[in-house]
Design an enzyme around this catalytic site. Structure first.
Site, PDB file in Angstrom:
ATOM      1  N   GLU A 297       0.827  -1.216   0.000  1.00 40.47           N
ATOM      2  CA  GLU A 297       0.000   0.000   0.000  1.00 40.47           C
ATOM      3  C   GLU A 297       0.862   1.267   0.000  1.00 40.47           C
ATOM      4  O   GLU A 297       0.604   2.207  -0.751  1.00 40.47           O
ATOM      5  CB  GLU A 297      -0.911   0.031   1.234  1.00 40.47           C
ATOM      6  CG  GLU A 297      -2.120  -0.872   1.147  1.00 40.47           C
ATOM      7  CD  GLU A 297      -2.994  -0.546  -0.047  1.00 40.47           C
ATOM      8  OE1 GLU A 297      -3.178   0.643  -0.351  1.00 40.47           O
ATOM      9  OE2 GLU A 297      -3.477  -1.494  -0.683  1.00 40.47           O
ATOM     10  N   ASP A 379       3.843  -4.241  -5.815  1.00 39.35           N
ATOM     11  CA  ASP A 379       4.346  -5.552  -5.384  1.00 39.35           C
ATOM     12  C   ASP A 379       5.871  -5.564  -5.417  1.00 39.35           C
ATOM     13  O   ASP A 379       6.526  -6.038  -4.492  1.00 39.35           O
ATOM     14  CB  ASP A 379       3.828  -6.662  -6.319  1.00 39.35           C
ATOM     15  CG  ASP A 379       2.391  -7.047  -6.013  1.00 39.35           C
ATOM     16  OD1 ASP A 379       1.851  -6.570  -5.002  1.00 39.35           O
ATOM     17  OD2 ASP A 379       1.809  -7.821  -6.797  1.00 39.35           O
TER      18      ASP A 379
HETATM   19 ZN    ZN Z   1      -2.461  -2.244  -4.708  1.00 38.20          ZN
END
Ligand code: ZN
Length: 455
Positions: A297, A379
């Protein structure tokens, strides 16, 4: 501006079949989307999971997720068919002009100062919202209390369902009038210049809602409590500090009140941010996995995704208002929909939105392509911070708990998905299946629903 004016003149042709064109757009879109769903449905009939998931997902979980996917697809078909029938019927039976004149009659019951186009538009829009809600109620009830219930996702009681509905209606009745009044008076007062002013108004509303939402609106539906002292809190704070994220407060939200769906997100102004973690996420994951999810996030923040999305939405708003200026005085559009004498601004805006539908498809496709790229980047960001294994295992866990679709038709996914599917994300993380996660999973009842904003 000159180009826009010329375009406006070009599009205002007497007797132009706007109605037929807009029905055509809507039917074409419906057929296209059903074609995609049909392609996806074939994938949902597969009996073997994708290779990368073979060791992580048991056959039982895979079968159940496929079954859930098919049930959702069938429901989706009925719901969109119902929506399509309404749409065409609304246009064919001239519901808009009839509703406009009927709501005009309702103004008689209000004090005399509530007359004129702005009050009329407010009464019209609120009535329209109520009608739409009544028409979609059976499908919503079925979705929550039959479909989700069957797969163990629903945590809502009928009482909570009704109180949510009442609260969101009250909210619409409180917020819609001033926003609409602002919108309409800007268009009326600023004439040809309305695009810039409307855009500023929209930007103001956006900032206003970012500030007001967590303080006044969110607490109406959920409870936010500060995260308890402990390892999760210290690790998250350390991560925020390391990334220079202006973390103000860490909250836990009682998402489990409505569904078993788990998630985490952040919100707030650029200099004062809050992180919110779902109680369900904390419950179902190891601490390190929750931190990995937060690292992803915060990656969105650090890589400038949030800022970019804000600017893109500004450009989008500007584009919509500029094109609206092309249609606002289009007499042929109003006339074909039964508005021969009056040209109410709000009706113009509704008709214009319908005429713009094909462009919306293109924008949705482009936004999804961009969003999926952002997900891979976030990621990658978490991976570079050393959370590769934790991120991968939390992604697999969430997937299993949510029974999210394990595999997707590429055409369907490009159009509908804002997130890459799990197998793509694991591949991008160079994840080597360990078979470990599958042992930890809780199959009994602990299934979760994925909806709204995902990580
Ligand atoms: Zn995301």
């Amino acid at each position: 501006m000159d180009i826009l004016q010329r375009l406006a003149r070009f599009l205002d042709r007497p007797l132009f079949p706007w109605k037929k064109l807009i029905i055509g757009f809507s039917v074409a879109q419906f057929c296209f989307e059903e074609f995609l769903s049909f392609r996806q449905f074939r994938v949902l009939k597969n009996t073997k999971p994708p290779k990368v998931l073979e060791q992580e997902v048991s056959q039982q979980v895979y079968d159940k997720s496929q079954e859930y996917g098919r049930a959702k697809a069938k429901f989706g078909f009925v719901r969109s068919l119902w929506g399509q029938i309404q749409n065409v019927a609304f246009i064919h039976f001239d519901v808009l002009p009839k509703l406009w004149s009927w709501t005009g009659g309702l103004l008689r019951f209000l004090p005399a100062r509530f007359s004129g186009e702005i009050s009329h538009s407010i009464v019209f829009v609120l009535t329209f919202i109520l009608i739409q809600q009544a028409l979609s109620l059976p499908a919503n009830v079925y979705h929550t209390f039959v479909l989700e219930e069957k797969f163990g996702f629903n945590k809502q009681t009928p009482k909570l369902f009704i109180s949510d509905m009442v609260k969101s209606n009250l909210l619409a009745f409180v917020l819609a009038p001033p926003i609409l009044a602002g919108f309409l008076s800007i268009v009326k007062k600023t004439g040809n210049q309305f695009v810039t002013y409307l855009w500023l108004f929209a930007a103001f509303l956006q900032v206003f809602s970012i500030t007001v939402y967590p303080i006044f609106i969110l607490p109406l539906f959920n409870k936010l409590s500060p995260l308890e002292e402990g390892k999760l809190k210290t690790e998250t704070e350390a991560l925020a500090k390391k990334l220079k994220f202006p973390l103000h407060e860490l909250f836990v939200i009682d998402g489990s009140k409505r569904s078993a769906h788990s998630n985490a997100y952040f919100f707030g102004l650029p200099w004062k941010k809050h992180i919110v973690i779902y109680d369900t996420l904390i419950e179902k994951s190891e601490e390190a996995e929750v931190v990995a999810v937060l690292a992803h996030e915060l990656g969105h923040w650090q890589l400038g995704h949030t800022t970019r999305l804000f600017f893109i939405s500004q450009i989008n708003v500007l584009y919509i208002f500029s094109l609206f200026s092309v249609f606002i005085n289009n007499a042929s559009l109003y006339a074909d929909f039964g508005f021969l004498q009056e040209h109410p601004i709000i009706i113009g805006f509704i008709l214009f939105s319908d005429a713009l539908a094909p462009m919306d498809l293109v924008i949705k496709l482009l936004m999804n392509i961009m969003s999926r790229r952002f997900e891979f980047q976030a990621d990658e960001f978490a991976r570079n911070l050393g959370y590769k294994a934790e991120l991968a295992s939390s992604l697999v866990k969430l997937q299993i708990q949510n029974l999210s679709t394990m595999d997707a038709d590429w055409m369907y996914a490009s159009y509908h998905f804002s997130h890459p599917i799990l197998s793509e994300r694991l591949k991008a993380l160079d994840w080597t299946p360990t078979g470990k996660v599958v042992e930890e999973k809780s199959e009994e009842g602990g299934v979760e629903k994925a909806s709204g904003r995902e990580l």
